[in-house]
Write a protein that holds these residues in place. Structure first.
Motif, PDB file in Angstrom:
ATOM      1  N   ALA A 197       0.581  -1.471   0.165  1.00 42.05           N
ATOM      2  CA  ALA A 197       0.239   0.090   0.197  1.00 42.05           C
ATOM      3  C   ALA A 197       0.858   0.679  -0.132  1.00 42.05           C
ATOM      4  O   ALA A 197       1.952   1.323   0.564  1.00 42.05           O
ATOM      5  CB  ALA A 197      -1.032  -0.160   0.745  1.00 42.05           C
ATOM      6  N   SER A 198       0.563   1.782  -0.680  1.00 42.98           N
ATOM      7  CA  SER A 198       0.892   3.260  -0.983  1.00 42.98           C
ATOM      8  C   SER A 198       0.441   5.096  -0.512  1.00 42.98           C
ATOM      9  O   SER A 198      -1.259   4.425  -1.763  1.00 42.98           O
ATOM     10  CB  SER A 198       1.998   3.341  -2.166  1.00 42.98           C
ATOM     11  N   ILE A 230       2.667 -10.183   5.174  1.00 44.00           N
ATOM     12  CA  ILE A 230       3.389  -8.930   5.636  1.00 44.00           C
ATOM     13  C   ILE A 230       2.920  -7.631   4.383  1.00 44.00           C
ATOM     14  O   ILE A 230       2.467  -8.177   3.165  1.00 44.00           O
ATOM     15  CB  ILE A 230       5.048  -9.581   4.694  1.00 44.00           C
ATOM     16  N   VAL A 231       2.409  -6.621   5.296  1.00 45.78           N
ATOM     17  CA  VAL A 231       2.532  -5.687   4.862  1.00 45.78           C
ATOM     18  C   VAL A 231       3.190  -4.797   4.822  1.00 45.78           C
ATOM     19  O   VAL A 231       4.181  -3.899   5.349  1.00 45.78           O
ATOM     20  CB  VAL A 231       1.710  -5.083   5.765  1.00 45.78           C
ATOM     21  N   ILE A 232       3.570  -4.435   3.457  1.00 44.93           N
ATOM     22  CA  ILE A 232       4.560  -3.048   3.273  1.00 44.93           C
ATOM     23  C   ILE A 232       3.437  -1.578   2.479  1.00 44.93           C
ATOM     24  O   ILE A 232       2.910  -1.935   1.800  1.00 44.93           O
ATOM     25  CB  ILE A 232       5.335  -4.024   1.673  1.00 44.93           C
ATOM     26  N   ALA A 233       3.985  -0.920   4.008  1.00 46.28           N
ATOM     27  CA  ALA A 233       3.114   0.547   3.030  1.00 46.28           C
ATOM     28  C   ALA A 233       3.986   1.202   3.303  1.00 46.28           C
ATOM     29  O   ALA A 233       4.896   1.553   4.314  1.00 46.28           O
ATOM     30  CB  ALA A 233       2.325   0.523   4.338  1.00 46.28           C
ATOM     31  N   ASP A 234       3.851   2.644   2.254  1.00 52.63           N
ATOM     32  CA  ASP A 234       4.873   3.255   2.794  1.00 52.63           C
ATOM     33  C   ASP A 234       4.129   5.377   3.836  1.00 52.63           C
ATOM     34  O   ASP A 234       3.053   4.137   4.790  1.00 52.63           O
ATOM     35  CB  ASP A 234       5.097   4.214   1.260  1.00 52.63           C
ATOM     36  N   GLU A 235       5.084   5.445   4.158  1.00 49.03           N
ATOM     37  CA  GLU A 235       4.865   6.291   5.342  1.00 49.03           C
ATOM     38  C   GLU A 235       3.580   7.208   4.851  1.00 49.03           C
ATOM     39  O   GLU A 235       2.291   7.068   6.043  1.00 49.03           O
ATOM     40  CB  GLU A 235       5.838   7.610   5.107  1.00 49.03           C
ATOM     41  N   ALA A 236       3.379   7.105   3.650  1.00 44.34           N
ATOM     42  CA  ALA A 236       1.851   8.100   4.187  1.00 44.34           C
ATOM     43  C   ALA A 236       0.535   6.653   4.348  1.00 44.34           C
ATOM     44  O   ALA A 236      -0.390   7.686   4.949  1.00 44.34           O
ATOM     45  CB  ALA A 236       1.768   8.834   2.385  1.00 44.34           C
TER      46      ALA A 236
END
Ligand code: GLP
Length: 241
Positions: A197-198, A230-236
């Motif tokens: 997610a981004s 595994i969840v890879i999400a950016d700061e936003a």
């Protein structure tokens, strides 16, 4: 759940591509559950680059995509098959006869959903399922509902999903109102799930999915019950967590 914080879209894409590359390198016969949408484009770009450098081989892999719009043929510019060809399949050596998507032209939905579930079963399920997430927390096209749908099913898209996906079409009227989507059973039976997610417009979906109650009103919340997510999400995307 393992939450990996990424700095931004590019960082998220690189981290996700590394996990998929590791999966295919360790098990060349991996069954990959693949996703469409703008989120995985950067991830696919890395996989193409590494394949073209000779660092990855998809020759024995299988891919089973999450969903397809009803009423669009695989040649339609906005069909998910076309998206997969343009962003991945045409640039790597995954065999065409082992890259599966639902057939959007099949009008008998019972037949098509049963056929797709048979494909998933015949391949003994999915090894690594890649997922994006909708603004309303849908995964695949599993929209918020009163219960979780198990098998592949025909979905009536919500107004919010139609509005979000209008950007890919000439206007809203062109967006198909229905889609075929893999159900929660195949997603939850995947050995590993990788959700990416981004962006700020995913922040609420991420918070509700992973830090709120498990409910079919928030489809991705079911992933809290999966033992290898595994969840890879950016700061936003993590701004509300
Ligand atoms: C679509 C797809 C989903 C995707 C979601 C988010 O509706 N069916 O699989 O995860 O939209 O898309 P995007 O990555 O463009 O935000």
């Amino acid at each position: 759940m393992r939450l990996i914080r990424a700095k931004n879209y590019d960082d998220m894409s690189l981290k996700a591509a590394n996990i998929i590359a590791a999966q295919v390198s360790l098990n060349p016969k991996s069954v990959l559950g693949l996703a469409t949408g703008s989120t995985p484009i950067g991830t696919y770009r890395h996989l193409v680059e590494w394949y073209q450098k000779g660092e990855l081989d998809f020759g024995k892999a299988v891919s089973i995509n999450l969903d397809e719009y009803c009423g669009l043929s695989g040649e339609h510019p906005q069909s998910y098959r076309r998206f997969m060809r343009e962003n991945l399949f045409d640039h790597i050596n995954i065999p065409a006869d082992r890259s599966f998507l639902p057939d959007g032209t099949q009008t008998d939905s019972v037949l098509e959903c049963a056929r797709y579930d048979r494909i998933i079963e015949e391949h003994n399920g999915i090894d690594l399922q890649l997922l994006g997430i909708g603004r309303n927390a849908h995964i695949g096209f599993n929209e918020p509902d009163s219960c979780f749908a198990c098998g592949t099913h025909q979905v009536i898209l919500t107004e919010s999903t139609i509005a979000a996906n209008t950007r890919f079409f000439e206007d809203e009227a062109q967006v198909p109102r229905k889609a075929y989507s893999m159900g929660m059973q195949a997603i939850m039976q995947a050995k590993r799930v990788l959700l990416i997610a981004s962006g700020a417009d995913k922040a609420e979906a991420i918070r509700n999915s992973f830090f709120g109650p498990v409910t079919p009103q928030v489809p991705a919340s079911i992933l809290q019950l999966h033992r290898d997510v595994i969840v890879i999400a950016d700061e936003a995307a993590l701004a509300d967590c």
